[in-house]
Design a protein around this motif. Structure first.
Motif, PDB file in Angstrom:
ATOM      1  N   LEU A 260       0.827  -1.209   0.000  1.00 15.05           N
ATOM      2  CA  LEU A 260       0.000   0.000   0.000  1.00 15.05           C
ATOM      3  C   LEU A 260       0.863   1.261   0.000  1.00 15.05           C
TER       4      LEU A 260
ATOM      5  N   ARG B  51      -2.519   3.034   9.861  1.00 10.49           N
ATOM      6  CA  ARG B  51      -2.941   4.005   8.833  1.00 10.49           C
ATOM      7  C   ARG B  51      -1.735   4.479   8.034  1.00 10.49           C
TER       8      ARG B  51
ATOM      9  N   VAL C  53      -5.290  -0.613  -3.980  1.00  6.14           N
ATOM     10  CA  VAL C  53      -5.491  -0.069  -2.628  1.00  6.14           C
ATOM     11  C   VAL C  53      -6.905  -0.389  -2.151  1.00  6.14           C
ATOM     12  N   ASP C  54      -7.883  -0.192  -3.015  1.00 13.33           N
ATOM     13  CA  ASP C  54      -9.273  -0.461  -2.644  1.00 13.33           C
ATOM     14  C   ASP C  54      -9.476  -1.922  -2.265  1.00 13.33           C
TER      15      ASP C  54
ATOM     16  N   ALA D 225      -6.931  -2.598   1.277  1.00 14.50           N
ATOM     17  CA  ALA D 225      -7.150  -1.844   2.515  1.00 14.50           C
ATOM     18  C   ALA D 225      -8.542  -2.120   3.067  1.00 14.50           C
TER      19      ALA D 225
ATOM     20  N   ARG E 249     -10.150   0.257   4.616  1.00 14.38           N
ATOM     21  CA  ARG E 249     -10.797   1.531   4.267  1.00 14.38           C
ATOM     22  C   ARG E 249      -9.770   2.395   3.551  1.00 14.38           C
ATOM     23  N   TRP E 250     -10.236   3.266   2.668  1.00 18.83           N
ATOM     24  CA  TRP E 250      -9.344   4.257   2.082  1.00 18.83           C
ATOM     25  C   TRP E 250     -10.180   5.439   1.643  1.00 18.83           C
TER      26      TRP E 250
ATOM     27  N   CYS F 200      -5.167   5.172   3.676  1.00 21.07           N
ATOM     28  CA  CYS F 200      -5.806   3.865   3.764  1.00 21.07           C
ATOM     29  C   CYS F 200      -5.511   3.297   5.145  1.00 21.07           C
ATOM     30  N   GLU F 201      -6.354   2.381   5.572  1.00 20.87           N
ATOM     31  CA  GLU F 201      -6.213   1.774   6.890  1.00 20.87           C
ATOM     32  C   GLU F 201      -6.312   0.258   6.788  1.00 20.87           C
TER      33      GLU F 201
END
Length: 161
Positions: free
Chosen positions: A41, A81, A110-111, A114, A116-117, A130-131
């Motif tokens: 990420l 994060r 990334v989507d 992660a 969440r982003w 992103c987390e």
């Protein structure tokens, strides 16, 4: 903690090494799934900032607690994060990437990886973040981003500019 990023593609490797060293300081080994995903990420977000803006950026990494708190005392559901702030105010926009394209899938990846982003304006620019939740099960996202079924993104990839 944060790292200043110059607008140079060589900075992507430096950002990965920096992130791995920070994770090691928190008791997270480089071969743990969390570390591997987080480094991927970091690589995608820093690459987008360097390649698409051509401007300096800042990589931020937020880990739960402090080095003494991890791993024994860290909550298993703690969130890690990653954030990259740049000085381009242009929002990330979807773009189509052909199957044989060598780029254009960064934010789709990334989507998928992660938990969440998102992105938000920051000063004159923006921050893309992103987390990852430490308790999350491994996701199939990477395979999907690189050619599997992506119903929500069919025919689309994302470019952060």
């Amino acid at each position: 903690m944060q790292l200043e990023i110059r607008p140079d593609p060589a900075e992507v490797g430096r950002a990965r090494r920096w992130a791995l060293s920070r994770l090691a300081g928190f008791g997270i080994a480089a071969d743990e799934p969390l570390a591997e995903t987080l480094v991927l990420l970091v690589s995608e977000l820093v690459t987008n900032a360097v390649v698409h803006t051509g401007r300096p950026a800042v990589l931020r990494l937020s880990l739960p607690g402090g080095p003494a708190d991890v791993p024994e005392r860290a909550a298993p559901s703690a969130t890690v994060r990653v954030e990259v702030a740049d000085t381009s105010s242009r929002a990330p926009v979807p773009r189509c990437a052909r199957g044989d394209a060598t780029g254009g899938r960064g934010l789709a990846l990334v989507d998928c990886l992660a938990d969440r982003w998102g992105w938000s304006p920051e000063g004159a620019g923006k921050s893309i973040w992103c987390e990852l939740d430490r308790c999350s099960q491994p996701r199939e996202g990477a395979a999907l981003a690189y050619g599997g079924a992506l119903p929500a993104y069919e025919g689309l990839a994302f470019e952060a500019v």
